[in-house]
Motif scaffolding. Sequence first.
Motif, PDB file in Angstrom:
ATOM      1  N   CYS A  11       2.984 -36.089   4.027  1.00  0.00           N
ATOM      2  CA  CYS A  11       2.671 -37.567   3.105  1.00  0.00           C
ATOM      3  C   CYS A  11       1.901 -35.851   2.923  1.00  0.00           C
ATOM      4  CB  CYS A  11       1.435 -38.572   3.729  1.00  0.00           C
ATOM      5  SG  CYS A  11       3.422 -40.077   4.114  1.00  0.00           S
ATOM      6  N   GLN A  12       1.422 -36.221   1.657  1.00  0.00           N
ATOM      7  CA  GLN A  12       0.520 -36.034   0.387  1.00  0.00           C
ATOM      8  C   GLN A  12      -0.592 -36.618  -0.402  1.00  0.00           C
ATOM      9  OE1 GLN A  12       2.571 -32.799  -1.195  1.00  0.00           O
ATOM     10  NE2 GLN A  12       2.778 -33.926  -3.298  1.00  0.00           N
ATOM     11  N   ASP A  63      15.067 -38.561  -3.736  1.00  0.00           N
ATOM     12  CA  ASP A  63      16.034 -39.499  -2.895  1.00  0.00           C
ATOM     13  C   ASP A  63      15.176 -40.082  -2.115  1.00  0.00           C
ATOM     14  OD1 ASP A  63      17.508 -38.929  -4.617  1.00  0.00           O
ATOM     15  OD2 ASP A  63      18.350 -36.510  -3.527  1.00  0.00           O
ATOM     16  N   GLU A  64      14.533 -39.322  -1.191  1.00  0.00           N
ATOM     17  CA  GLU A  64      13.787 -40.416   0.297  1.00  0.00           C
ATOM     18  C   GLU A  64      12.149 -40.438   0.172  1.00  0.00           C
ATOM     19  OE1 GLU A  64      15.043 -38.241   3.733  1.00  0.00           O
ATOM     20  OE2 GLU A  64      17.105 -38.160   3.225  1.00  0.00           O
ATOM     21  N   GLY A  65      11.742 -40.642  -0.868  1.00  0.00           N
ATOM     22  CA  GLY A  65      10.439 -40.945  -0.754  1.00  0.00           C
ATOM     23  C   GLY A  65       9.639 -41.377  -1.837  1.00  0.00           C
ATOM     24  N   GLU A  66       8.642 -41.932  -1.977  1.00  0.00           N
ATOM     25  CA  GLU A  66       7.890 -42.778  -2.885  1.00  0.00           C
ATOM     26  C   GLU A  66       6.955 -42.330  -2.797  1.00  0.00           C
ATOM     27  OE1 GLU A  66       7.999 -47.722  -1.041  1.00  0.00           O
ATOM     28  OE2 GLU A  66       8.381 -46.322   0.882  1.00  0.00           O
ATOM     29  N   SER A  67       5.977 -42.738  -3.938  1.00  0.00           N
ATOM     30  CA  SER A  67       4.092 -42.299  -4.399  1.00  0.00           C
ATOM     31  C   SER A  67       3.644 -44.073  -5.053  1.00  0.00           C
ATOM     32  CB  SER A  67       4.509 -41.922  -5.157  1.00  0.00           C
ATOM     33  OG  SER A  67       3.214 -41.354  -5.942  1.00  0.00           O
ATOM     34  N   TRP A  68       2.069 -43.991  -4.006  1.00  0.00           N
ATOM     35  CA  TRP A  68       1.453 -44.480  -4.467  1.00  0.00           C
ATOM     36  C   TRP A  68       0.292 -44.771  -4.958  1.00  0.00           C
ATOM     37  CZ3 TRP A  68       3.972 -43.974   0.323  1.00  0.00           C
ATOM     38  CH2 TRP A  68       4.715 -44.663   0.349  1.00  0.00           C
ATOM     39  N   ALA A  84     -20.037 -37.271  10.259  1.00  0.00           N
ATOM     40  CA  ALA A  84     -20.221 -38.484  11.626  1.00  0.00           C
ATOM     41  C   ALA A  84     -20.714 -39.107  11.634  1.00  0.00           C
ATOM     42  CB  ALA A  84     -20.399 -37.030  12.585  1.00  0.00           C
ATOM     43  N   ASP A  85     -21.288 -39.504  10.719  1.00  0.00           N
ATOM     44  CA  ASP A  85     -22.567 -40.227  10.700  1.00  0.00           C
ATOM     45  C   ASP A  85     -22.131 -41.788   9.655  1.00  0.00           C
ATOM     46  OD1 ASP A  85     -25.136 -39.726  12.524  1.00  0.00           O
ATOM     47  OD2 ASP A  85     -25.356 -38.568  11.090  1.00  0.00           O
ATOM     48  N   HIS A  86     -20.583 -41.857   9.278  1.00  0.00           N
ATOM     49  CA  HIS A  86     -20.344 -42.260   8.414  1.00  0.00           C
ATOM     50  C   HIS A  86     -20.488 -42.910   7.233  1.00  0.00           C
ATOM     51  CE1 HIS A  86     -17.462 -43.448  11.820  1.00  0.00           C
ATOM     52  NE2 HIS A  86     -19.306 -43.692  12.582  1.00  0.00           N
ATOM     53  N   ARG A  87     -21.151 -41.247   6.261  1.00  0.00           N
ATOM     54  CA  ARG A  87     -21.938 -41.663   5.427  1.00  0.00           C
ATOM     55  C   ARG A  87     -20.387 -40.469   3.669  1.00  0.00           C
ATOM     56  NH1 ARG A  87     -27.508 -38.560   6.929  1.00  0.00           N
ATOM     57  NH2 ARG A  87     -25.682 -37.294   7.788  1.00  0.00           N
ATOM     58  N   THR A  88     -20.437 -41.630   3.430  1.00  0.00           N
ATOM     59  CA  THR A  88     -19.238 -40.727   2.153  1.00  0.00           C
ATOM     60  C   THR A  88     -19.844 -39.458   1.450  1.00  0.00           C
ATOM     61  OG1 THR A  88     -18.482 -42.584   1.811  1.00  0.00           O
ATOM     62  CG2 THR A  88     -17.583 -41.258  -0.060  1.00  0.00           C
ATOM     63  N   VAL A  89     -18.892 -38.173   1.666  1.00  0.00           N
ATOM     64  CA  VAL A  89     -19.092 -37.005   1.320  1.00  0.00           C
ATOM     65  C   VAL A  89     -18.382 -36.564   0.082  1.00  0.00           C
ATOM     66  CG1 VAL A  89     -20.704 -36.200   3.493  1.00  0.00           C
ATOM     67  CG2 VAL A  89     -17.700 -35.843   3.525  1.00  0.00           C
ATOM     68  N   TYR A  90     -16.561 -37.722   0.328  1.00  0.00           N
ATOM     69  CA  TYR A  90     -16.057 -37.042  -0.936  1.00  0.00           C
ATOM     70  C   TYR A  90     -14.892 -37.938  -1.254  1.00  0.00           C
ATOM     71  CZ  TYR A  90     -12.481 -34.686  -3.019  1.00  0.00           C
ATOM     72  OH  TYR A  90     -11.336 -33.899  -4.185  1.00  0.00           O
ATOM     73  N   ARG A  91     -14.919 -38.868  -2.578  1.00  0.00           N
ATOM     74  CA  ARG A  91     -14.184 -39.546  -2.418  1.00  0.00           C
ATOM     75  C   ARG A  91     -13.533 -39.399  -3.776  1.00  0.00           C
ATOM     76  NH1 ARG A  91     -14.702 -45.303  -1.150  1.00  0.00           N
ATOM     77  NH2 ARG A  91     -13.849 -46.719  -2.849  1.00  0.00           N
ATOM     78  N   THR A  92     -12.001 -39.186  -4.182  1.00  0.00           N
ATOM     79  CA  THR A  92     -11.895 -39.434  -5.461  1.00  0.00           C
ATOM     80  C   THR A  92     -10.021 -40.342  -5.359  1.00  0.00           C
ATOM     81  OG1 THR A  92     -10.365 -37.386  -6.739  1.00  0.00           O
ATOM     82  CG2 THR A  92      -9.788 -37.307  -4.904  1.00  0.00           C
ATOM     83  N   ALA A  93     -10.479 -40.418  -6.861  1.00  0.00           N
ATOM     84  CA  ALA A  93      -8.421 -41.474  -6.987  1.00  0.00           C
ATOM     85  C   ALA A  93      -7.295 -40.528  -6.799  1.00  0.00           C
ATOM     86  CB  ALA A  93      -8.928 -42.265  -8.220  1.00  0.00           C
ATOM     87  N   GLY A  94      -5.762 -40.884  -6.485  1.00  0.00           N
ATOM     88  CA  GLY A  94      -4.858 -39.761  -6.958  1.00  0.00           C
ATOM     89  C   GLY A  94      -4.051 -40.486  -6.827  1.00  0.00           C
ATOM     90  N   ARG A  95      -2.676 -39.861  -6.106  1.00  0.00           N
ATOM     91  CA  ARG A  95      -1.248 -40.233  -5.452  1.00  0.00           C
ATOM     92  C   ARG A  95      -1.538 -39.616  -4.285  1.00  0.00           C
ATOM     93  NH1 ARG A  95       0.308 -44.023  -8.912  1.00  0.00           N
ATOM     94  NH2 ARG A  95       2.407 -43.617  -8.685  1.00  0.00           N
ATOM     95  N   TYR A  96      -0.516 -41.193  -3.575  1.00  0.00           N
ATOM     96  CA  TYR A  96      -0.598 -40.640  -1.672  1.00  0.00           C
ATOM     97  C   TYR A  96       1.217 -40.733  -2.483  1.00  0.00           C
ATOM     98  CZ  TYR A  96      -0.950 -41.478   3.122  1.00  0.00           C
ATOM     99  OH  TYR A  96       0.226 -41.183   4.122  1.00  0.00           O
ATOM    100  N   ALA A  97       1.940 -39.970  -1.367  1.00  0.00           N
ATOM    101  CA  ALA A  97       3.097 -39.459  -1.678  1.00  0.00           C
ATOM    102  C   ALA A  97       3.478 -38.979   0.097  1.00  0.00           C
ATOM    103  CB  ALA A  97       4.054 -38.728  -2.610  1.00  0.00           C
ATOM    104  N   CYS A  98       4.882 -39.928   0.012  1.00  0.00           N
ATOM    105  CA  CYS A  98       5.752 -39.774   1.252  1.00  0.00           C
ATOM    106  C   CYS A  98       7.115 -39.815   1.250  1.00  0.00           C
ATOM    107  CB  CYS A  98       5.160 -40.789   2.439  1.00  0.00           C
ATOM    108  SG  CYS A  98       3.545 -40.802   2.858  1.00  0.00           S
TER     109      CYS A  98
END
Length: 161
Positions: A66-67, A131-136, A145-159
Amino acid sequence: MTAAGAGLLIALAGCGKKDKREDIGPEADAAVAQLERLQRGAPVPIMLQPVGRAQAAVARLDGAGCQFTPGAGDGAPVLLADSRVAVLRAANAAMIMAVDPGATPERPHLVGKTHTVRIDRSPGPGEPLGDEGESWRGVLTVEDADHRTVYRTAGRYACSG
């Protein structure tokens, strides 16, 4: 004072004393942990960079996987993953992470030495991709390490595969 009397006095002196960890209790433990997190300072934002073949080779990714690509999904991916490991790139260095085997397909979770990554993707089957993939559509979030958000972005997740 006899030796027996001194021994009894020492034994009684220890009665009623608690270890300091027992004295403070769980509420205070939580407060101490919060204070320690605050003393570490503000979260340090990171900026993910495109992941290339060199980083994929360092992570020893196999072929299928996936990417995640920010935006509309037509640029370079910032995350590559297979069923075992994932790789991201920040500050010109590869960040290798283990895939959490307990995560759901709709919410992949990756764990590294200093950061964790969560991908929230739309539920259900994705849009066909070749032929064999999907994208969301999805959102990639990196936490320190302290569960604080340091990066966040919307995009496409493809496998594929």
